[in-house]
Design a protein around this motif. Structure first.
Motif, mmCIF file in Angstrom:
data_model
loop_
_atom_site.group_PDB
_atom_site.id
_atom_site.type_symbol
_atom_site.label_atom_id
_atom_site.label_comp_id
_atom_site.label_asym_id
_atom_site.label_seq_id
_atom_site.Cartn_x
_atom_site.Cartn_y
_atom_site.Cartn_z
ATOM 1 N N ARG A 88 28.638 25.331 54.681
ATOM 2 C CA ARG A 88 27.311 25.722 54.227
ATOM 3 C C ARG A 88 27.399 26.170 52.778
ATOM 4 N N PRO A 89 26.286 26.109 52.043
ATOM 5 C CA PRO A 89 26.290 26.585 50.663
ATOM 6 C C PRO A 89 26.782 28.013 50.571
ATOM 7 N N THR A 98 24.299 33.134 54.113
ATOM 8 C CA THR A 98 25.070 34.118 54.850
ATOM 9 C C THR A 98 25.911 33.417 55.902
ATOM 10 N N PRO A 99 27.249 33.524 55.868
ATOM 11 C CA PRO A 99 28.092 32.846 56.850
ATOM 12 C C PRO A 99 28.019 33.544 58.198
ATOM 13 N N HIS A 100 28.329 32.787 59.250
ATOM 14 C CA HIS A 100 28.383 33.384 60.576
ATOM 15 C C HIS A 100 29.648 34.227 60.688
ATOM 16 N N ASP A 160 27.621 27.303 64.024
ATOM 17 C CA ASP A 160 28.673 27.585 63.047
ATOM 18 C C ASP A 160 28.711 26.566 61.914
ATOM 19 N N PHE A 161 27.886 25.512 61.998
ATOM 20 C CA PHE A 161 27.988 24.422 61.042
ATOM 21 C C PHE A 161 26.632 24.096 60.425
ATOM 22 N N SER A 162 26.686 23.522 59.253
ATOM 23 C CA SER A 162 25.468 23.116 58.562
ATOM 24 C C SER A 162 24.903 21.849 59.209
ATOM 25 N N GLU A 163 23.654 21.563 58.899
ATOM 26 C CA GLU A 163 23.018 20.346 59.390
ATOM 27 C C GLU A 163 23.796 19.116 58.940
ATOM 28 N N GLU A 164 24.276 19.155 57.707
ATOM 29 C CA GLU A 164 25.020 18.012 57.156
ATOM 30 C C GLU A 164 26.292 17.753 57.950
ATOM 31 N N THR A 165 26.996 18.819 58.315
ATOM 32 C CA THR A 165 28.238 18.659 59.063
ATOM 33 C C THR A 165 27.971 18.109 60.454
ATOM 34 N N LEU A 166 26.919 18.585 61.100
ATOM 35 C CA LEU A 166 26.588 18.110 62.438
ATOM 36 C C LEU A 166 26.178 16.642 62.441
#
Length: 380
Positions: A37-38, A42-44, A323-329
């Motif tokens: 994520r950018p 805020t990270p998980h 735990d992941f961004s939309e792009e990663t999924l």
């Protein structure tokens, strides 16, 4: 850098066996946050906090001389002091710098020195977490921490794939539970829900009425007792066949249910944790799935993996989709170790001969090598 060199580089303080992994954990936490994520999001941190607690418990149960973080002994020994916290922060900053460099220069070769450093860091942490029973992060494999990766990946990849390909035919469509067909009610104007009588419908077979329309209760192995032949235009069998004790009998029943020219959309796990709902029997390779479906008389239009191998690994480690961004999924799927296998097949029109397409042949390793090369972005 070896562990001894790392300890020496921090000079005046000898870090304990239990403190060092915490530092590395923070570093890899930063790694996950940056990659997925950018940086300004805020990270998980939920699973990191959980791991800290379990790490402290592990240290205590092993009777180490190092106090758990946050205890009075920790504070008195200086391990919880601001300067130590600053050192931990410095490590995360250094990891961020490496990852920023990798992203900026688009390094893809695992032989690159910087990539090897990050892989070494990940490998050491992975070994520590496994040895100390700290993975999977979630013993429900993502369910108690959010949406499971598998469910989210199917929804984000399967639904658009079907819409773009216009595979389904209507008006009569059938699915178990109607999880995905509700996205195609413009085509499937007569949706049917198929339910297992031992867990639904009070154990009775036959028709029933539900929110989307009519449904059938029955065991797919004996579907002829509940559903007429040549009745459906499309059947969506998503994540069903791993639960069936006799898949060859079941697929013949699905073939019988479909009209000539009818379409089967079939998915099943290649990699998945055990999930007995109500039972769990099989996992399928692409060729195994194709063979099963062809034996019933279907002609296959497409057979492929769904999801990247990376996401399959992440689910087994207990991570969730959150735990992941939309792009990663939405990472490109590959045929190496996907979470799921998908097959689109058609029941041939009476009197016509058809030939399956896009199915890997026995010993066709080139297809899988190319799939891996496309994912890695270089020639492995």
């Amino acid at each position: 850098m070896t562990r001894a060199a790392l300890l020496q580089s921090h000079g005046a303080r000898r870090w304990s066996l239990c403190v060092l992994p915490v530092v590395v954990l923070l570093a890899v936490w930063a790694t996950f946050s940056i990659v997925n994520r950018p940086w300004n999001e805020t990270p998980h941190t939920g699973y990191v906090t959980t791991l800290f607690k379990r790490l402290n418990s592990t240290c205590q149960s092993k009777g180490t001389t190092s106090p758990p973080l946050g205890s009075d002994r920790t504070k008195s020994s200086g391990l919880g002091s601001p300067d130590v916290i600053q050192e931990m922060t410095d490590i995360t900053v250094r990891v961020q710098s490496v990852l920023d460099s990798l992203n900026k220069n688009e390094f893809k070769d695992p032989k690159d020195a910087q990539v090897k450093q990050v892989m070494e860091l990940y490998t050491r942490l992975h070994g520590f977490l496994g040895t100390n029973r700290l993975v999977p992060f979630d013993l429900d494999f993502g369910r108690s921490r959010g949406v499971t990766i598998g469910r989210e990946v199917l929804m984000k990849t399967l639904v658009p794939y079907i819409k773009n390909g216009s595979f389904l035919k209507g008006p009569r469509c059938m699915e178990w539970d109607i999880l995905y067909m509700k996205n195609f009610l413009d085509v499937c104007t007569e949706p049917y829900n198929f339910q297992y009588p031992k867990t639904h419908c009070g154990g009775k077979q036959g028709k029933f009425l539900e929110k989307h329309g009519l449904g059938f209760c029955g065991d797919v192995h004996t579907a002829d007792q509940a559903i007429p032949a040549n009745f459906m235009d499309s059947v969506l069998a998503t994540q069903v066949f791993e639960h069936l004790h006799d898949p060859f009998t079941a697929i013949k029943q699905v073939y019988r249910i479909l009209k000539p020219g009818g379409v089967l959309l079939w998915t099943a796990p290649f990699i998945s944790v055990f999930h007995a709902v109500p039972d769990d029997f099989f996992r399928y390779t692409i060729r195994g799935a194709a063979h099963l479906i062809e034996t019933a008389g279907f002609c296959i239009k497409e057979a492929k993996g769904m999801s990247s191998s990376f996401l399959a690994l992440s689910e087994l480690m207990g991570m969730s989709a959150d735990d992941f961004s939309e792009e990663t999924l939405k990472m490109d799927s590959d045929d190496i170790a996907p979470l799921f296998v998908m097959v689109i097949a058609e029941k041939p029109v009476t009197g016509e001969k058809c030939k399956s397409q896009n199915v890997p042949k026995a010993g066709d390793l080139d297809r899988f090598r190319k799939s891996w090369q496309n994912v890695r972005g270089h020639h492995a």
